[in-house]
Design a protein around this motif. Structure first.
Motif, PDB file in Angstrom:
ATOM      1  N   ILE A 162      31.273  37.372  62.990  1.00 13.65           N
ATOM      2  CA  ILE A 162      32.019  38.165  62.003  1.00 13.65           C
ATOM      3  C   ILE A 162      31.042  38.891  61.081  1.00 13.65           C
ATOM      4  O   ILE A 162      31.195  40.086  60.812  1.00 13.65           O
ATOM      5  N   HIS A 163      30.015  38.180  60.590  1.00 17.96           N
ATOM      6  CA  HIS A 163      29.000  38.821  59.755  1.00 17.96           C
ATOM      7  C   HIS A 163      28.354  39.978  60.502  1.00 17.96           C
ATOM      8  O   HIS A 163      28.212  41.081  59.959  1.00 17.96           O
ATOM      9  N   LEU A 164      27.950  39.719  61.721  1.00 20.69           N
ATOM     10  CA  LEU A 164      27.236  40.731  62.496  1.00 20.69           C
ATOM     11  C   LEU A 164      28.103  41.945  62.794  1.00 20.69           C
ATOM     12  O   LEU A 164      27.644  43.087  62.693  1.00 20.69           O
ATOM     13  N   ARG A 165      29.366  41.719  63.131  1.00 23.23           N
ATOM     14  CA  ARG A 165      30.271  42.846  63.378  1.00 23.23           C
ATOM     15  C   ARG A 165      30.457  43.677  62.113  1.00 23.23           C
ATOM     16  O   ARG A 165      30.449  44.911  62.153  1.00 23.23           O
ATOM     17  N   ASN A 166      30.638  43.002  60.984  1.00 26.46           N
ATOM     18  CA  ASN A 166      30.819  43.720  59.728  1.00 26.46           C
ATOM     19  C   ASN A 166      29.560  44.495  59.333  1.00 26.46           C
ATOM     20  O   ASN A 166      29.641  45.621  58.850  1.00 26.46           O
ATOM     21  N   LEU A 167      28.405  43.902  59.545  1.00 28.27           N
ATOM     22  CA  LEU A 167      27.153  44.607  59.259  1.00 28.27           C
ATOM     23  C   LEU A 167      26.997  45.816  60.174  1.00 28.27           C
ATOM     24  O   LEU A 167      26.547  46.887  59.743  1.00 28.27           O
ATOM     25  N   LEU A 168      27.363  45.666  61.432  1.00 28.70           N
ATOM     26  CA  LEU A 168      27.303  46.793  62.368  1.00 28.70           C
ATOM     27  C   LEU A 168      28.234  47.909  61.908  1.00 28.70           C
ATOM     28  O   LEU A 168      27.851  49.079  61.869  1.00 28.70           O
ATOM     29  N   ARG A 169      29.439  47.557  61.516  1.00 30.28           N
ATOM     30  CA  ARG A 169      30.411  48.572  61.070  1.00 30.28           C
ATOM     31  C   ARG A 169      29.916  49.316  59.832  1.00 30.28           C
ATOM     32  O   ARG A 169      30.005  50.541  59.758  1.00 30.28           O
ATOM     33  N   VAL A 170      29.411  48.581  58.875  1.00 24.87           N
ATOM     34  CA  VAL A 170      28.955  49.238  57.654  1.00 24.87           C
ATOM     35  C   VAL A 170      27.701  50.071  57.939  1.00 24.87           C
ATOM     36  O   VAL A 170      27.505  51.141  57.363  1.00 24.87           O
ATOM     37  N   SER A 171      26.857  49.623  58.864  1.00 28.59           N
ATOM     38  CA  SER A 171      25.697  50.406  59.269  1.00 28.59           C
ATOM     39  C   SER A 171      26.128  51.701  59.955  1.00 28.59           C
ATOM     40  O   SER A 171      25.584  52.776  59.692  1.00 28.59           O
ATOM     41  N   GLN A 172      27.106  51.602  60.820  1.00 28.20           N
ATOM     42  CA  GLN A 172      27.621  52.793  61.495  1.00 28.20           C
ATOM     43  C   GLN A 172      28.249  53.772  60.501  1.00 28.20           C
ATOM     44  O   GLN A 172      28.258  54.980  60.726  1.00 28.20           O
ATOM     45  N   ALA A 173      28.736  53.259  59.385  1.00 25.97           N
ATOM     46  CA  ALA A 173      29.325  54.103  58.346  1.00 25.97           C
ATOM     47  C   ALA A 173      28.254  54.750  57.464  1.00 25.97           C
ATOM     48  O   ALA A 173      28.559  55.595  56.639  1.00 25.97           O
ATOM     49  N   GLY A 174      27.000  54.325  57.623  1.00 26.27           N
ATOM     50  CA  GLY A 174      25.907  54.961  56.899  1.00 26.27           C
ATOM     51  C   GLY A 174      25.137  54.082  55.941  1.00 26.27           C
ATOM     52  O   GLY A 174      24.207  54.547  55.282  1.00 26.27           O
ATOM     53  N   ALA A 175      25.480  52.821  55.843  1.00 28.34           N
ATOM     54  CA  ALA A 175      24.767  51.921  54.930  1.00 28.34           C
ATOM     55  C   ALA A 175      23.423  51.512  55.522  1.00 28.34           C
ATOM     56  O   ALA A 175      23.210  51.577  56.733  1.00 28.34           O
TER      57      ALA A 175
END
Length: 80
Positions: free
Chosen positions: A20-33
């Motif tokens: 869950i952490h990794l998926r959320n980090l991936l999503r926020v990274s894909q959003a530009g973070a």
């Protein structure tokens, strides 16, 4: 921050990370973070915990494009 097209730097400190952490980090990274785990570098030859914390703080400032002289850059270390 992302909505305003500003730099968002996340410094995840808890490990181990689950899926869950990794998926959320991936999503926020894909959003530009920027994902910046607080990993110390030992090429700076830290003498105490303050040196390690200063290095991590400096890396965060680098990600935000804020100039500082908290720690020597790798290129400065190699030139010596």
């Amino acid at each position: 921050m992302l909505k305003e097209k500003k730099t968002l730097v996340l410094v995840p400190r808890e490990t181990p990370m689950n899926q869950i952490h990794l998926r959320n980090l991936l999503r926020v990274s894909q959003a530009g973070a920027v994902i910046l785990p607080p990993v110390p570098a030992f090429y700076t030859n830290p003498q105490n915990i303050d040196d390690i914390l200063s290095y991590i703080s400096g890396k965060i400032l680098d990600s935000l494009q804020i100039s500082h002289d908290i720690f020597p850059r790798w290129s400065e270390m190699v030139e010596k």
